[in-house]
Enzyme design. Structure first.
Site, PDB file in Angstrom:
ATOM      1  N   HIS A  85      77.320   1.505  31.207  1.00 25.71           N
ATOM      2  CA  HIS A  85      77.682   1.960  32.496  1.00 25.71           C
ATOM      3  C   HIS A  85      78.096   3.270  33.162  1.00 25.71           C
ATOM      4  O   HIS A  85      77.624   3.985  33.743  1.00 25.71           O
ATOM      5  CB  HIS A  85      78.831   0.800  33.288  1.00 25.71           C
ATOM      6  CG  HIS A  85      79.066   1.044  34.797  1.00 25.71           C
ATOM      7  ND1 HIS A  85      78.763   0.078  35.612  1.00 25.71           N
ATOM      8  CD2 HIS A  85      79.479   1.850  35.364  1.00 25.71           C
ATOM      9  CE1 HIS A  85      79.017   0.591  36.898  1.00 25.71           C
ATOM     10  NE2 HIS A  85      79.768   1.603  36.889  1.00 25.71           N
ATOM     11  N   GLU A  86      78.881   3.629  32.290  1.00 27.85           N
ATOM     12  CA  GLU A  86      79.562   4.959  32.270  1.00 27.85           C
ATOM     13  C   GLU A  86      78.575   6.124  32.044  1.00 27.85           C
ATOM     14  O   GLU A  86      78.301   7.139  32.837  1.00 27.85           O
ATOM     15  CB  GLU A  86      80.865   5.314  31.693  1.00 27.85           C
ATOM     16  CG  GLU A  86      82.101   4.517  32.395  1.00 27.85           C
ATOM     17  CD  GLU A  86      82.217   4.515  33.781  1.00 27.85           C
ATOM     18  OE1 GLU A  86      81.994   5.652  34.259  1.00 27.85           O
ATOM     19  OE2 GLU A  86      82.708   3.582  34.319  1.00 27.85           O
ATOM     20  N   HIS A 146      75.930   6.591  34.799  1.00 31.27           N
ATOM     21  CA  HIS A 146      76.487   7.449  35.765  1.00 31.27           C
ATOM     22  C   HIS A 146      76.395   8.863  35.386  1.00 31.27           C
ATOM     23  O   HIS A 146      75.650   9.787  36.183  1.00 31.27           O
ATOM     24  CB  HIS A 146      77.898   7.353  36.106  1.00 31.27           C
ATOM     25  CG  HIS A 146      78.068   6.218  36.884  1.00 31.27           C
ATOM     26  ND1 HIS A 146      77.840   5.784  37.959  1.00 31.27           N
ATOM     27  CD2 HIS A 146      79.260   5.267  36.823  1.00 31.27           C
ATOM     28  CE1 HIS A 146      78.299   4.922  38.589  1.00 31.27           C
ATOM     29  NE2 HIS A 146      79.099   4.429  37.806  1.00 31.27           N
ATOM     30  N   ASP A 186      81.379   1.254  43.159  1.00 22.33           N
ATOM     31  CA  ASP A 186      80.284   2.084  43.375  1.00 22.33           C
ATOM     32  C   ASP A 186      79.245   1.921  44.650  1.00 22.33           C
ATOM     33  O   ASP A 186      78.714   2.693  45.351  1.00 22.33           O
ATOM     34  CB  ASP A 186      79.311   2.207  42.176  1.00 22.33           C
ATOM     35  CG  ASP A 186      80.006   2.623  40.749  1.00 22.33           C
ATOM     36  OD1 ASP A 186      80.828   3.163  40.940  1.00 22.33           O
ATOM     37  OD2 ASP A 186      79.647   2.025  39.838  1.00 22.33           O
TER      38      ASP A 186
HETATM   39 ZN    ZN Z   1      80.654   2.909  38.203  1.00 25.42          ZN
END
Ligand code: ZN
Length: 372
Positions: free
Chosen positions: A178-179, A182, A256
């Protein structure tokens, strides 16, 4: 108060939080507030009553100039307004210098470097930052505050307390993807702020965090920058979808998505950046003052409302597709970065860009750095 002031003229009267007595009369649900209105009337009378130059200057402060009674702002009363915004780089240096006076800083510390890391901080935030750094220094039994404590304090002020990282598990891998999602989207889109670091050390509510270097000049933001931010914010969820599949996506993207929807909606309703054209359909969000005449409803029909929703959906879907494409095209380097992140827990922006550049073209993000 005015009597005393006249006796002591020349003098200054300072009224803090003037909105407490200076709120628009007759406003508010359930009628006005007699006592407050009498105070305000008295204040207005006194301010009119000065003959010529009596040597009294009245200064007042408020965070809500929009709710003040218009009579207060007429010429002869409070006729000048000074807007005190969050400090710029120079301002932050000066504020930090004041709060650093009674603290012991290591000689390596550059006040300017701290100021550069903290755009958008208010005076109170900066004071809090140095206090947090001092507490950390005492806890670590050091003689003086070093850059390490400053950096930890910035992270804490922005994102909350540090937690313990998860042990290696499926959910840790998911958070890592996930990170990195981004960060890779933010790195490969030209108009996105550059990545400062990616970390799996939890803070506040977040299990992992991707930090971007904020731009000093927050004034004007282009459509491309807004779309880049939306795409970057969708990068986390897009990575979860691509790697773990639609049924495995998590609640981790909740924040988000909230951000994304808010930004897209503003593009449509406030900044005229959609196919609806250059229309302003909503005032600034968060105006929840229930005052007279201020309880206005949205000024558009239900038909327009559904077209707004459609445009918001289109913008987000467009950005989502972009994010997915970037994840798909860069799967090899994402896998490598995730392994590294799980091993090291934090990757700084420079290393992240270097590794990414071994696989694909990383756009240059030389940005305007204000000169002192
Ligand atoms: Zn996020």
């Amino acid at each position: 108060m005015f009597k005393k002031a006249k006796e002591n003229a020349p003098c200054l009267i300072f009224i803090d939080e003037i909105d407490a007595v200076g709120r628009q009369r007759g406003a508010g649900i359930g009628g006005g507030n007699d006592e407050r209105e009498q105070t305000l009337n008295q204040l207005l009378t006194e301010m009119d009553g000065f003959e010529g130059n009596t040597g009294i200057i009245i200064i007042a402060a408020t965070n809500r100039p929009d709710v003040l009674d218009s009579a207060l702002l007429r010429p002869g009363r409070f006729d000048r307004q000074v807007i005190v915004d969050t400090p710029d780089l120079k301002g932050r240096i000066k504020v930090l210098e004041v709060h650093a006076r009674n603290k012991k800083l290591a000689s390596e510390i550059s006040i300017e470097a701290i100021a550069r890391r903290t755009p958008g901080f208010t005076g109170a935030d900066l004071a809090n930052l140095l206090n947090e750094a001092a507490i950390l220094t005492a806890r670590r039994r050091k003689e003086a505050i070093t850059m390490l404590e400053i950096n930890d304090a910035v992270d804490r002020v922005v994102a909350g307390m540090e937690g313990t990282p998860l042990v290696d598990s499926k959910s840790k891998r998911l958070i890592a993807y996930h990170e990195v999602g981004h960060a890779i989207v933010g790195t490969l889109i030209k108009d996105h702020d550059p990545v400062q670091k990616v970390t799996l050390v939890p803070r506040g509510q977040a299990q992992g965090l991707t930090w971007f270097t904020p731009n000093e000049e927050q004034g004007l933001i282009t459509r491309a920058q807004l779309k880049a931010r939306i795409t970057g914010a969708l990068g986390g969820r897009a990575a979860e979808e691509e790697i773990f599949g639609h049924s495995e996506v998590t609640t981790g993207a909740g924040g988000d998505l909230q951000q994304v929807t808010g930004m897209a909606r503003q593009m449509v309703t406030r900044f005229g950046m959609s196919d609806l054209g250059p229309l302003s359909l909503e005032s600034q969000e968060g105006e929840v003052f229930l005052g007279a005449g201020l309880m206005s409803r949205a000024e558009y029909s239900e038909e327009v409302a559904s077209r707004i929703d459609e445009q918001v959906r289109l913008i987000i879907e467009d950005c989502h597709q972009d994010a997915i494409r970037i994840i798909q095209e860069n799967r090899t380097v994402i896998d490598r970065l995730v392994d590294l992140l799980i091993e090291k827990e934090t990757i700084d922006g420079e290393e992240f860009r270097q590794i990414t550049a071994e696989y694909t073209l990383v756009p240059d993000k030389d940005r305007f750095v204000p000169q002192l």
